[in-house]
Motif scaffolding. Structure first.
Motif, short mmCIF file in Angstrom:
data_model
loop_
_atom_site.label_atom_id
_atom_site.label_comp_id
_atom_site.label_asym_id
_atom_site.label_seq_id
_atom_site.Cartn_x
_atom_site.Cartn_y
_atom_site.Cartn_z
N VAL A 131 0.88 -1.09 0.07
CA VAL A 131 0.11 0.01 -0.11
C VAL A 131 0.80 1.25 0.10
O VAL A 131 2.01 1.46 0.68
CB VAL A 131 -0.81 -0.15 1.24
N PRO A 132 0.93 2.35 -0.91
CA PRO A 132 1.58 3.52 -0.71
C PRO A 132 1.22 4.24 0.20
O PRO A 132 0.21 4.27 1.03
CB PRO A 132 1.11 4.07 -2.09
N ALA A 133 2.32 5.16 0.57
CA ALA A 133 2.37 5.80 2.02
C ALA A 133 1.16 6.48 2.09
O ALA A 133 0.43 6.84 3.26
CB ALA A 133 3.64 6.26 2.27
N THR A 184 4.85 5.02 8.53
CA THR A 184 5.39 5.99 7.41
C THR A 184 6.79 6.67 7.85
O THR A 184 7.47 7.21 7.10
CB THR A 184 4.46 7.28 7.21
N GLU A 185 6.82 6.65 9.03
CA GLU A 185 8.38 7.61 9.43
C GLU A 185 9.53 6.50 9.89
O GLU A 185 10.75 7.00 9.92
CB GLU A 185 7.96 8.25 11.00
N THR A 228 -3.73 6.21 14.45
CA THR A 228 -2.83 7.14 14.20
C THR A 228 -1.44 6.90 14.77
O THR A 228 -0.56 7.25 13.87
CB THR A 228 -3.22 8.30 15.43
N THR A 229 -1.18 6.18 15.74
CA THR A 229 0.40 5.80 16.29
C THR A 229 0.86 4.91 15.30
O THR A 229 2.17 4.91 14.96
CB THR A 229 0.33 5.48 17.36
N ARG A 230 -0.02 3.88 14.70
CA ARG A 230 0.62 2.86 13.93
C ARG A 230 0.88 3.44 12.65
O ARG A 230 1.92 3.07 11.96
CB ARG A 230 -0.68 1.68 13.84
N THR A 231 0.04 4.32 11.97
CA THR A 231 0.30 4.98 10.65
C THR A 231 1.58 5.86 10.90
O THR A 231 2.28 5.83 9.77
CB THR A 231 -0.95 5.83 10.45
N HIS A 232 1.85 6.56 11.98
CA HIS A 232 3.09 7.15 12.16
C HIS A 232 4.25 6.42 12.08
O HIS A 232 5.30 6.71 11.39
CB HIS A 232 2.87 7.98 13.27
#
Length: 418
Positions: free
Chosen positions: A146-148, A350-351, A343-347
């Motif tokens: 999946v793209p960022a 991506t980071e 929210t934290t998992r996506t961060h």
């Protein structure tokens, strides 16, 4: 779940790309949905077997809850290295089959009048260990296909789907328990793992290249160092740790309190437990929009505070006639937790540098999910020493401490996490 040479490598790093066929994601989604539906049934059936079939004590019920979670403390860190080095499709098909065997052995033992508490405890340990390895692998699969820019939406979809299964699973499980007994209901979960394995078998193998010459301890240390020195991931991990401690304590106390103190039937218990899924579904539907409007850090803190306050409604239930208080508290607390989780998992996804992702996820889960067995044991000790109702009030009040930590720390001074 599926990491292989189809993910391009450049200078020793795995590069995320958006060209993977959409069908891969949907088969992944279907396998996860089927498996989590069965697991939601088990979350109701396991404690009911302990309480209604085996006449377990409060401490034995808490030990059973801890047994299903202790592997997050024991296996999370090495699981991150395994996920980087082992062909994941084959590994996760095998793990589904292990869970199929462990859960399926319980109805067989019951039919032959051989089911005892040690067997139930062992089944919880085995399925918990397999789930740890399985979930760590899953955490590195999604960013590979999946793209960022779409990760938050896909994470929201996965969390929303999981919320639906958490809603349908316990309520459907309550009906199954009523019709076939708690042991018979486990057949649904056993079959779900088998179906998940068959679906995963159709996916192509995916495996990120591991650097040669690096030992397991060095790989683990790199992931640990990255997370603990990160100005945002570290406080978010501590928030998740305290939150999971409270979640596990509530989960351990819920069937004990609602069945023995409030007098709910299995069907009523399933309906109250399903409200956790309702709250999680609501949170998953609004998480992305809240983050875009108010910022990821602000939405995380606000949702966590609202969820912690809602948890105080649960102990207001004293009988089946006012079980709606527990249901509302369960839903509200889950609403806040899921928004924070997305929210934290996506961060993190991506980071984190791609070659570190599996070890970053493993580090966070080792610390944060490792708190779950401790929370379950603490709840059992509180219930044994001070009574179930007192323990429930103490745990509900503790639900406000993690968001207060976020509010007064570095995350509380930000608009966005990254």
């Amino acid at each position: 779940m599926n990491e292989t040479p189809t993910v391009p490598e450049r200078q020793g790093r795995i590069t995320r790309h958006a060209t993977s066929p959409p069908a891969e994601f949907w088969r992944y989604w279907a396998a996860s949905t089927i498996s989590s539906t069965g697991t939601a049934v088990t979350s109701l059936a396991f404690p009911l077997i302990a309480l209604a079939v085996l006449d377990a004590t409060a401490l034995e019920a808490a030990l059973l809850a801890a047994a299903g979670q202790i592997s997050w403390l024991l296996l999370s860190l090495p699981a991150g290295v395994i996920a980087q080095r082992v062909p994941l499709r084959r590994l996760q098909v095998a793990l589904d089959l292990v869970r199929f065997g462990a859960v399926g052995s319980l109805p067989v033992a019951w039919w032959f009048d051989r089911l005892g508490y040690p067997h139930l405890l062992l089944a919880a340990l085995v399925t918990g260990a397999a789930t740890v390895l399985f979930d760590i692998g899953n955490s590195t699969f999604l960013p590979a296909i999946v793209p960022a820019r779409r990760l938050a939406a896909r994470n929201s979809l996965m969390s929303g789907t999981h919320a639906v299964t958490e809603t349908a699973g316990p309520s459907g499980g309550g009906l199954l328990v009523h019709a076939a007994g708690p042991v018979g209901a486990l057949l649904a979960d056993a079959v779900s793992y088998l179906l998940s394995a068959l679906l995963l078998r159709t996916l192509p193998e995916r495996r990120p290249p591991a650097r040669t010459g690096d030992g397991a301890l060095r790989l683990i240390r790199e992931g640990w160092t990255y997370v603990t020195r990160h100005p945002v991931m570290m406080p978010c991990m501590l928030w998740a740790t305290a939150t999971n401690f409270v979640c596990a304590a509530l989960l351990a106390l819920t069937p004990l309190y609602l069945v023995r103190e409030a007098g709910l039937t299995p069907v009523q218990l399933g309906l109250v437990l399903s409200m956790d899924g309702v709250g999680a579904l609501a949170g998953s539907l609004v998480a992305v929009r809240l983050s875009r409007r108010y910022g990821t850090a602000r939405s995380l803190v606000g949702a966590a505070l609202a969820g912690g306050a809602a948890a105080l409604l649960a102990p207001l239930t004293t009988s089946a006639t006012d079980a709606y208080w527990f249901a509302l508290g369960n839903a509200g607390f889950s609403f806040g937790v899921v928004i924070g989780s997305i929210t934290t998992r996506t961060h993190r996804q991506t980071e984190s540098p791609p070659e570190l992702l599996s070890r970053v996820m493993a580090t966070v889960r080792f610390v944060s999910w490792g708190a779950q067995p401790l929370g379950a044991l603490a709840a059992g000790l509180l219930a044994t020493c001070g009574g179930t109702r007192t323990a429930l009030w103490a745990v509900a009040a503790a639900a406000l401490l993690p968001p207060l930590y976020l509010l007064t720390g570095p995350v509380g001074r930000r608009r966005d996490l990254g």
